[in-house]
Design a protein around this motif. Structure first.
Motif, mmCIF file in Angstrom:
data_model
loop_
_atom_site.group_PDB
_atom_site.id
_atom_site.type_symbol
_atom_site.label_atom_id
_atom_site.label_comp_id
_atom_site.label_asym_id
_atom_site.label_seq_id
_atom_site.Cartn_x
_atom_site.Cartn_y
_atom_site.Cartn_z
ATOM 1 N N ARG A 1 16.910 42.787 8.065
ATOM 2 C CA ARG A 1 17.474 42.527 9.405
ATOM 3 C C ARG A 1 18.385 41.306 9.374
ATOM 4 N NH1 ARG A 1 13.770 41.601 14.817
ATOM 5 N NH2 ARG A 1 15.384 40.678 16.155
ATOM 6 N N ASP B 1 9.349 38.854 17.642
ATOM 7 C CA ASP B 1 8.975 40.260 17.480
ATOM 8 C C ASP B 1 7.675 40.604 18.205
ATOM 9 O OD1 ASP B 1 11.210 40.790 16.016
ATOM 10 O OD2 ASP B 1 10.193 41.052 14.099
ATOM 11 N N TRP C 1 12.630 46.641 11.267
ATOM 12 C CA TRP C 1 13.771 46.118 10.522
ATOM 13 C C TRP C 1 13.409 44.768 9.917
ATOM 14 C CZ3 TRP C 1 19.199 46.190 13.327
ATOM 15 C CH2 TRP C 1 20.214 46.137 12.381
ATOM 16 N N THR C 2 12.704 43.946 10.698
ATOM 17 C CA THR C 2 12.226 42.671 10.169
ATOM 18 C C THR C 2 11.325 42.901 8.960
ATOM 19 O OG1 THR C 2 12.305 41.597 12.354
ATOM 20 C CG2 THR C 2 10.885 40.602 10.702
ATOM 21 N N LEU D 1 13.618 47.285 15.773
ATOM 22 C CA LEU D 1 13.920 45.891 15.456
ATOM 23 C C LEU D 1 12.767 45.230 14.687
ATOM 24 C CD1 LEU D 1 15.604 44.875 18.812
ATOM 25 C CD2 LEU D 1 16.696 44.746 16.562
#
Length: 388
Positions: free
Chosen positions: A108, A134, A102-103, A99
């Motif tokens: 994302r 995050d 992905w950012t 995640l």
């Protein structure tokens, strides 16, 4: 690798099957389980195995409103994104890294619905709120080890206690990271039509319960923060390792307690088909996409096993969980296809050879986090179907 704690859970259960539990509570009578409501709340949960008619009633308002006819007829309708986070204990570090990476990739999406089970439930609120969280997600999955989650209770367990370790550390972690500001932010996103759902297992009923955390956050109840945390704690409570969570419920004005534990007991990952919200129209793959992050490996991995009872039990339980996860992902894939949704799957690659010496091994989890981050930051190679 499945932890020794899980193996000890099996061994303890076999050896002490006749011991009386020391966790005192008043369970809901069998005939009344369908009428039990969490004290002070309505329409915040439903059975995960409810039939279509019941689900349409119980999940009213859970999913975003259906696309309007105008949106459906547009050449470029607004795309919707859904995220399902699986169980996996310390392997949840992989999903967390993915995640965050992905950012970094800039690709994302904002998810309309996020679902989580067990370790996936712990990550779900932060995944739901997006990149601003995050850093907290990284801390949770790289800065804590097994000893930080609780104190061993082996002596108590031998004489009938509910678990091998208490949950004091995990409770403290939730108090630190899940505060009223986070809950209020989730409430605001819920009001915008986004949904955050996690699953627990009702231990007495042997059934999955799906909780609408956004609705809990959006309530005006003074105990909404405590209930929010307790549901996350319950979803992550590995049976026998961490104690189950007792939730106050009422039936016909009388108070009882329900026992809830690890959502992964019933299913490793879940997704609510649109039909549960009365949506009859099918979406195209341009209109909706379901991302599934399986915090674990999917395929068989050969490993030499010492012929001892603990090693054999450990390997067998690992195989059982992996088999369950494969079936759950196949089911979710079928649900997505039936709704006309594009399906995307991420799993820990079989090539990863890290070894965990305990349920939550900081070094192992850092390796997994870094792997997920590296893969996602340069464009994750999502699978479009479960591997067979």
């Amino acid at each position: 690798m499945v932890s020794l704690y899980r193996t000890l859970t099996v061994m303890t259960a076999l050896a002490l099957g006749g011991c009386a539990a020391t966790l005192a509570y008043t369970p809901v009578p069998e005939a009344a389980i369908g009428r039990a409501q969490v004290s002070g709340y309505t329409n915040i949960r439903a059975w995960g195995d409810a039939d279509e008619a019941d689900a349409a009633i119980n999940f009213t308002g859970v999913l975003p409103a259906p696309l309007s006819r105008t949106e459906v007829e547009r050449k470029r309708p607004r795309a919707r994104s859904y995220l399902a986070l699986s169980g996996g204990g310390g392997d949840g570090a992989y999903g967390a890294g993915l995640l965050v990476g992905w950012t970094a990739s800039g690709e994302r999406p904002i998810f309309d619905v996020v679902t989580g089970v067990s370790t996936g439930a712990l990550a779900a609120p932060f995944a739901f709120l997006g990149p601003a969280y995050d850093k907290k997600l990284e801390e949770i999955y790289t800065q804590y080890k097994t000893d930080d989650l609780g104190t061993p209770q082996i002596f108590s367990a031998v004489f009938g206690g509910p678990s091998l370790i208490d949950a004091s550390g995990l409770e403290a972690l939730l108090r630190h990271y899940v505060n009223i500001e986070l809950v209020d932010e989730i409430a605001r996103e819920h009001a915008r039509g986004r949904r955050l759902l996690v699953a627990t297992t009702n231990v007495e009923a042997e059934r999955q319960v799906i909780w609408n955390l956004g609705a809990i956050a959006a309530s005006k109840n003074a105990d909404r923060l405590d209930l929010f945390r307790r549901i996350l704690l319950a979803s992550a409570a590995i049976p026998g390792v961490l104690p189950p969570v007792l939730l106050k419920v009422t039936v016909d004005g009388r108070e009882f307690q329900e026992m809830h534990a690890d959502g992964g007991t019933v299913g490793q990952v879940f997704f609510i088909p649109h039909v549960a919200n009365g949506l009859s129209q099918k979406m195209t793959q341009a209109q909706a996409r379901l991302y599934v992050i399986r915090n674990g490996k999917m395929g068989p991995v050969w490993q030499s096993v010492d012929p001892t009872i603990l090693k054999i039990a450990n390997r067998s339980l690992e195989t059982l969980i992996k088999s369950q996860a494969r079936g759950d992902v196949e089911r979710v894939y079928a649900q997505a296809k039936s709704e006309g949704m594009a399906f995307r799957l991420a799993v820990i690659p079989e090539s990863f050879d890290g070894i965990s010496d305990e349920p939550f091994d900081k070094g192992y989890m850092r390796q997994l986090f870094d792997l997920g981050y590296a893969q996602a930051s340069r464009g994750y190679p999502w699978a479009t179907a479960p591997r067979r």
